[in-house]
Write an enzyme that holds these catalytic residues in place. Structure first.
Site, PDB file in Angstrom:
ATOM      1  N   ALA A 191       4.441  -3.759   6.894  1.00  0.00           N
ATOM      2  CA  ALA A 191       4.764  -4.786   5.910  1.00  0.00           C
ATOM      3  C   ALA A 191       6.266  -4.825   5.651  1.00  0.00           C
ATOM      4  O   ALA A 191       6.938  -3.788   5.676  1.00  0.00           O
ATOM      5  CB  ALA A 191       4.015  -4.519   4.612  1.00  0.00           C
ATOM      6  N   PRO A 192       6.824  -6.018   5.406  1.00  0.00           N
ATOM      7  CA  PRO A 192       8.252  -6.126   5.090  1.00  0.00           C
ATOM      8  C   PRO A 192       8.594  -5.357   3.813  1.00  0.00           C
ATOM      9  O   PRO A 192       7.744  -5.172   2.942  1.00  0.00           O
ATOM     10  CB  PRO A 192       8.457  -7.631   4.896  1.00  0.00           C
ATOM     11  N   ARG A 223      10.436   0.985   3.170  1.00  0.00           N
ATOM     12  CA  ARG A 223       9.309   1.862   3.492  1.00  0.00           C
ATOM     13  C   ARG A 223       9.037   2.826   2.340  1.00  0.00           C
ATOM     14  O   ARG A 223       9.944   3.447   1.792  1.00  0.00           O
ATOM     15  CB  ARG A 223       9.606   2.627   4.777  1.00  0.00           C
ATOM     16  N   MET A 239       7.562   6.115   0.135  1.00  0.00           N
ATOM     17  CA  MET A 239       7.559   7.563   0.315  1.00  0.00           C
ATOM     18  C   MET A 239       6.159   8.149   0.219  1.00  0.00           C
ATOM     19  O   MET A 239       5.927   9.290   0.606  1.00  0.00           O
ATOM     20  CB  MET A 239       8.474   8.217  -0.724  1.00  0.00           C
ATOM     21  N   LYS A 253      -2.949  -0.520   2.552  1.00  0.00           N
ATOM     22  CA  LYS A 253      -2.134   0.602   2.092  1.00  0.00           C
ATOM     23  C   LYS A 253      -2.880   1.914   2.337  1.00  0.00           C
ATOM     24  O   LYS A 253      -4.011   2.084   1.880  1.00  0.00           O
ATOM     25  CB  LYS A 253      -1.812   0.441   0.597  1.00  0.00           C
ATOM     26  N   ASP A 282      -4.708  -5.926  -8.602  1.00  0.00           N
ATOM     27  CA  ASP A 282      -5.988  -5.275  -8.360  1.00  0.00           C
ATOM     28  C   ASP A 282      -6.082  -4.877  -6.888  1.00  0.00           C
ATOM     29  O   ASP A 282      -5.410  -5.454  -6.027  1.00  0.00           O
ATOM     30  CB  ASP A 282      -7.126  -6.229  -8.727  1.00  0.00           C
TER      31      ASP A 282
END
Length: 583
Positions: free
Chosen positions: A315-316, A319, A321, A336, A371
């Site tokens: 994803a743009p 990044r 952690m 995710k 959500d």
């Protein structure tokens, strides 16, 4: 296994769902009383309780099935016959679509989310699309202005089930008519009529009247948020009549509505006309059926995947952690995964991160937290994964990936609405758009804090911008309750050298937060700093945060509006009230 056991198991699952949905309706039916009694803490507790009902009843059914089968394992053919029997029970069942999701959940609990195939599960519904059943009563009632809009609105407000007196019903009717006249024009208004849902939609401290306004040019939303004063009197706070406004009210960053709906599918179909931009999953989610919304969300994902030749990419944005985030370029959601190892400064566990996401699921999101849907054993076709992303997956989450040759299985992930990261948005906009974004960011922080949520990491990269320009928080690994934080002022430096030292000259304990430090990373950009100081300088003061903590500890629940303050009738038409008579 004895013959006939398959039917018994199918009936047991459906009866278990009946019990779950009965409790769902029972909790929902208490919304009116909680609103009338201004029992806002009970409102919050009911919201959490209703979310937990589904998993609780799935667990009860699983235990029943283990007793019925005496704990013996079942083969694939047996399970297929159970599903066949279950499918035969659905044509005459009014809540078939949610019952299918319940079956899926029971199966996943029994078999630890393995062998998730269309033969074993209701990946897609067994019933005709948008199937209707005879319903015991209409979902909505029509009102026509045969004698003008004032008596029409008087009938609508007088027909409401609320038992509290009105602060000034005639005044509110004039406000509504003034808004409709401004929006539609005086000539068009007599040719319009309204259809109003029989049930009110309750959320936070408001009871929403939801309707459709039919005009010569088409159908518009007709939404009236009804509030109560501290003295227990009702008033209409505004009138919303655009699809964009309605979309925000039913948005993915808000808590679920409580609306009494024995037939949710019929209500979803009724809502489509005024929420054309919402998917089926989003509509079910908005009215509190989050587990079936997850089913619909997965179906939408599969349909998109079948029609697209895109590859999954990282994803743009900056990044993370803690989370590895990927997406499909044209898809409106992101995926995710919690990383196997975190950056050194992130002193937390994967279990802590999952607990934070669950906190958000159960908490009042006040329109400022996205959500999520949680998935286990999520399968991806390797051919649809960009090589750079595949390398990243193998580097960051190898413990969560199983290689099956042509596919990989991701043990656990979240799916969330895709937004433009706020840091990227701020780089791309100027002028009024930049000002609006900074105002939105500060408002998001304030509203989260008022709802007893401290974001922890307040960097712009942890927030996103929706298609309506709203700023929403989406990075939850450092989230905590406001009441758990110790907001401190930075003590004065003892010597000039203190301010140049690499270490602070004052003690810092776990849970300490120094709001003055926010200025260093929020105002570093010379385009942003002056705007932030102008609109949100109080966020840099510890006493501001401590005052909020005091209100929370005293039990105060803040008002949350799903619209701009300038849209409130008290702001737009305040002068009218001085001559209005109470009714």
């Amino acid at each position: 296994m004895p013959r006939g056991l398959e039917l018994l198991i199918a009936q047991t699952i459906l009866q278990g769902f009946d019990a779950q949905y009965g409790r769902f309706l029972e909790v929902t039916s208490g919304a009116q009383q909680r609103f009338e009694q201004a029992d806002w803490h009970a409102v919050q507790q009911a919201m959490k309780s209703r979310i937990h009902l589904y998993d609780h009843h799935v667990g009860l059914v699983v235990e029943q099935l283990r007793c019925i089968t005496d704990g013996k394992s079942t083969d694939a053919d047996f399970l297929l016959r159970v599903k066949e029997h279950y499918t035969r029970l659905l044509p005459d069942y009014p809540r078939f679509e949610i019952a299918e999701s319940f079956f899926n959940s029971v199966y996943c609990r029994l078999f630890d989310h393995r062998s998730l195939t269309p033969e074993r599960l209701f990946i897609f519904s067994s019933q005709p699309e948008r199937r209707f059943r005879t319903i015991p009563r209409p979902l909505a009632k029509d009102f026509f202005p045969d004698h003008g809009w004032e008596p029409l609105l008087m009938r609508i407000l007088s027909d409401l089930p609320l038992r509290l007196p009105w602060q000034n019903k005639s005044r509110d009717i004039r406000y509504i008519i003034a808004h409709l006249t401004e929006t539609l024009g005086e000539d068009a208004l007599p040719r319009c009529h309204v259809q109003v849902a029989n049930e009110l939609f309750y959320r936070n401290k408001a009871a929403w009247l939801v309707g459709k306004l039919t005009t010569p040019d088409g159908t518009l939303p007709f939404l009236l948020p009804i509030h109560r004063t501290d003295e227990g009197e009702l008033f209409v706070d505004t009138c919303l009549t655009t699809t964009a406004e309605a979309s925000i009210v039913f948005g993915f960053a808000r808590s679920y509505f409580m609306v009494y709906a024995p037939l949710l599918a019929a209500l979803v179909e009724w809502l489509r006309e005024i929420l054309p931009g919402k998917t089926t999953a989003e509509l079910y989610m908005a009215i509190g059926c989050q587990k079936h919304a997850k089913t619909e969300s997965y179906r939408e994902y599969l349909c998109y995947l079948a029609e697209s030749d895109e590859k999954f990419i990282e994803a743009p944005g900056i990044r993370g952690m803690v989370m590895l985030v990927f997406t499909l370029p044209g898809f409106d959601r992101v995926f995710k995964i919690i990383k196997d190892k975190f950056a050194p400064q992130k002193e937390m566990s994967a279990a802590h991160v999952r607990a934070c996401y669950q906190l958000v699921k159960e908490h009042d999101r006040v329109g400022r937290m996205a959500d999520t849907q949680e998935f286990e054993n999520f399968v991806l076709d390797k051919r649809q994964i960009d090589p750079a992303l595949m390398a990243l997956l193998r580097q960051e989450v190898p413990e969560k990936i199983t290689d099956l040759g042509e596919h990989i299985v991701i043990r656990h992930l979240y799916i969330e609405r895709r937004m433009v990261p706020l840091n990227i948005w701020l780089e791309q906009v100027e002028g009024q758009q930049l000002r609006d974004a900074i105002e939105e960011y500060g408002n998001a922080i304030r509203q989260l804090a008022a709802a007893n949520i401290f974001p922890g990491d307040m960097l712009f990269k942890n927030f996103g911008v929706t298609r309506h320009g709203r700023v929403v928080f989406y990075d939850y690994d450092e989230i905590c309750y406001m009441t758990e934080v110790n907001f401190r002022d930075i003590p004065p430096a003892r010597y000039p050298e203190d301010e140049l030292a690499s270490e602070p000259w004052y003690s810092v304990s776990p849970g300490d937060v120094f709001p003055e430090e926010f200025r260093h990373w929020l105002c570093a950009d010379p385009r942003i700093g002056p705007l932030f100081e102008e609109m949100h300088a109080d966020l840099f003061r510890a006493d501001y945060w401590r005052a909020l903590q005091t209100r929370i500890k005293e039990g105060h629940v803040e008002d949350v509006y799903a619209y701009r303050r300038r849209q409130r009738f008290s702001v737009r038409y305040g002068a009218i009230s001085s001559t209005a008579n109470s009714s």
